[in-house]
Design a protein around this motif. Structure first.
Motif, mmCIF file in Angstrom:
data_model
loop_
_atom_site.group_PDB
_atom_site.id
_atom_site.type_symbol
_atom_site.label_atom_id
_atom_site.label_comp_id
_atom_site.label_asym_id
_atom_site.label_seq_id
_atom_site.Cartn_x
_atom_site.Cartn_y
_atom_site.Cartn_z
ATOM 1 N N ASP A 224 40.055 42.422 42.227
ATOM 2 C CA ASP A 224 41.458 42.402 41.794
ATOM 3 C C ASP A 224 41.550 42.022 40.321
ATOM 4 N N LEU A 225 40.809 40.974 39.951
ATOM 5 C CA LEU A 225 40.855 40.485 38.566
ATOM 6 C C LEU A 225 40.344 41.552 37.601
ATOM 7 N N LEU A 226 39.230 42.178 37.966
ATOM 8 C CA LEU A 226 38.661 43.202 37.088
ATOM 9 C C LEU A 226 39.597 44.392 36.957
ATOM 10 N N ARG A 227 40.271 44.727 38.051
ATOM 11 C CA ARG A 227 41.209 45.839 38.007
ATOM 12 C C ARG A 227 42.390 45.498 37.100
ATOM 13 N N GLY A 228 42.867 44.239 37.198
ATOM 14 C CA GLY A 228 43.944 43.793 36.316
ATOM 15 C C GLY A 228 43.517 43.857 34.855
ATOM 16 N N ILE A 229 42.290 43.406 34.583
ATOM 17 C CA ILE A 229 41.781 43.419 33.205
ATOM 18 C C ILE A 229 41.666 44.859 32.699
ATOM 19 N N LEU A 230 41.155 45.748 33.562
ATOM 20 C CA LEU A 230 41.019 47.158 33.175
ATOM 21 C C LEU A 230 42.374 47.752 32.782
ATOM 22 N N ARG A 231 43.396 47.455 33.605
ATOM 23 C CA ARG A 231 44.728 47.988 33.309
ATOM 24 C C ARG A 231 45.254 47.416 31.986
ATOM 25 N N ALA A 232 45.006 46.115 31.753
ATOM 26 C CA ALA A 232 45.485 45.479 30.517
ATOM 27 C C ALA A 232 44.785 46.103 29.307
ATOM 28 N N VAL A 233 43.459 46.281 29.429
ATOM 29 C CA VAL A 233 42.687 46.855 28.312
ATOM 30 C C VAL A 233 43.172 48.265 27.994
ATOM 31 N N ARG A 234 43.387 49.040 29.070
ATOM 32 C CA ARG A 234 43.860 50.412 28.889
ATOM 33 C C ARG A 234 45.163 50.428 28.081
#
Ligand code: SF4
Lengths: 368, 104
Positions: A224-234
């Protein structure tokens, strides 16, 4: 355990980290607001599998850490009164007050009891009508529905011996304050998933727009955390500043209507002082006038309290992301979870405790 | 503090007019107040915080999220295979690019 293990898969975590790496072209600083997320990040080494460009700044979202010293001292004063049973969540017991903590008060004979749920405190008040039962109602929005329900039931059941010492804090005003700070380095936020499960995320679009900052509602498990980070980075890479929900299985835009209604009945917004940070306007809840009779601060004489904070502790800077815990000179020396100088070393969600418990003090040891 | 864990509703009952449930957290069963999720049913999964059910877990969304992970996982495995293959067989680098741009 369903809904947990499938979000902890190592190879998928590495695949997500790889996806983040592919999309990152520049340094970015992302704040996870919630202490529960900080704990999960450090425990699972999420920060260590991210590309070097991504810095995670640990936010102030640990209610135990930000409960003002004055409130801890009031709790200690009330707990010491004869005939009082003081009920608290377990992680508040070791939080240092000016001179001691609730655990010490208990060992000196005060009737301090650890409860799992605020309803347990209500039950104690019903079972022991001869005692004044005080519940230490702290927390972010996640805990507010439970704490509000305790007040509501006490009123409905007409319990004259029940009261609450309230120190509630709110996430959106904290995000606003962080973005307004002249020293701010945060470029995107992971919004706390469980706060949003109660409140929804309708409060965030104006914040994202005003500060041009991406806000991604994020869960707590590694994937979940990595997915959140990926979306933020994008979003950061594209120059966007939207509010996104990356915790869809738990959070909806509206949040829990029934919970928000009870909260609005029992609590009212107030300025709140955050330990180590200072006062943030309209950043807390206190009991509403309708529930004033259940306010422990009115019921017990705890008016004038002179507080005294440790001069060594730099938890304010830790809570604002200015330093990492191991950069505090007292970290792992004068200050450990057994001898905490600041609240951030007490709660398992405090950044200092997370760094200490998961061996991030190695860096300090190497330096000295 | 905001730790909230998923559990499965095992049974539902009333206590002094308040709707309560027994919820199973991987073997540990706890008493949970359903005041905020009155239509939660036996067998549903819920997120519980300090003795209160604060949210129902949506199975369809959970599955959708897991599928996005699967796709990423597949992509990664494929990339690794291709990288390995690439060292012996130069022609596969075209395929690698296709795969990388075609997903996520
Ligand atoms: S390590 Fe201890 S003294 Fe230093 S900031 Fe953290 S809590 Fe305060």
């Amino acid at each position: 355990m369903k809904y947990l293990t499938e979000y902890r898969d190592g190879p998928k975590a590495r695949a997500l980290a790889e996806a983040i790496r592919r999309e990152t072209t520049r340094p970015w600083a992302i704040m996870e607001v919630c202490g529960g997320q900080t704990h999960s990040i450090i425990r699972n080494g999420i920060d260590q599998i991210l590309p070097e460009e991504i810095e995670l700044i640990h936010g102030p979202g640990c209610p135990v850490c930000v409960t003002p010293l004055e409130t801890i001292d009031k709790a200690l004063a009330i707990a010491a009164l004869p005939n009082v049973t003081f009920c608290s969540f377990g992680d508040m017991l070791r939080v240092p007050g000016s001179s001691h903590d609730l655990f010490t008060a208990k060992s000196r004979g005060a009737d301090v009891r650890i409860v799992y749920s605020p309803l347990d405190a209500v039950r104690i008040a019903e079972r022991e009508p001869e005692r004044q039962v005080v519940f230490f109602a702290i927390g972010f929005e996640t805990t507010a529905p439970a704490n509000a329900m305790a007040a509501k039931l006490a009123k409905a059941r007409n319990l004259p011996n029940f009261s609450l010492l309230v120190s509630h804090v709110l996430v959106p005003p904290a995000i606003d304050a962080i973005m307004q700070s002249p020293d701010n380095r945060v470029q995107a936020f992971l919004a706390a998933g469980h706060v949003c499960s109660v409140m929804g995320y309708w409060q965030y679009p104006p914040l994202a727009e005003r500060h041009h900052v991406p806000i991604v509602v994020t869960g707590f498990e590694p994937l979940d955390l990595l997915r959140g980070i990926l979306r933020a980075v994008r979003q950061l890479e594209r120059g966007e500043a939207k509010v996104e929900n990356a915790y869809e299985r738990v959070v909806t835009f509206e949040g829990s209507r029934p919970a928000q209604e009870v909260i609005a009945e029992v609590f009212t917004t107030t300025d709140r002082s955050w330990r180590g940070i200072g006062t943030i306007p309209q950043s807390g809840w206190r009991l509403s006038d309708e529930y004033a009779a259940f306010d422990a601060e009115r019921r017990f004489p705890v008016g004038d309290i002179a507080t005294c904070e440790s001069t060594l502790c730099r938890s304010g800077e830790v809570l604002q992301g200015a330093i990492k815990p191991h950069e505090c000179p007292a970290f792992g020396k004068e200050c450990t979870p057994r001898t905490p100088l600041g609240a951030t070393m007490v709660s398992s969600e405090g950044a200092c405790a997370a760094y200490y418990n998961y061996g991030r003090h190695e860096t300090v040891k190497l330096q000295v | 503090m905001c730790l909230a864990v998923p559990g499965r509703v095992e049974s539902i009952y009333e206590e002094q007019g308040t709707r309560m449930a027994k919820v199973d957290f991987g073997g540990v069963v706890k008493e949970v107040c359903l005041a905020y999720l009155p239509d939660l049913k036996v067998g549903d999964y819920t997120i519980v915080h300090v003795g209160f059910a604060i949210s129902r877990i949506d199975e369809a969304s959970a599955q959708a999220t897991l599928r996005t992970f699967e796709e990423l996982g597949l992509l990664e495995e494929e990339l690794e295979e291709l990288r390995a293959a690439d060292q012996v067989e130069p022609s596969s680098s075209d395929r690698l690019q296709q795969t990388a741009s075609g997903s996520t």
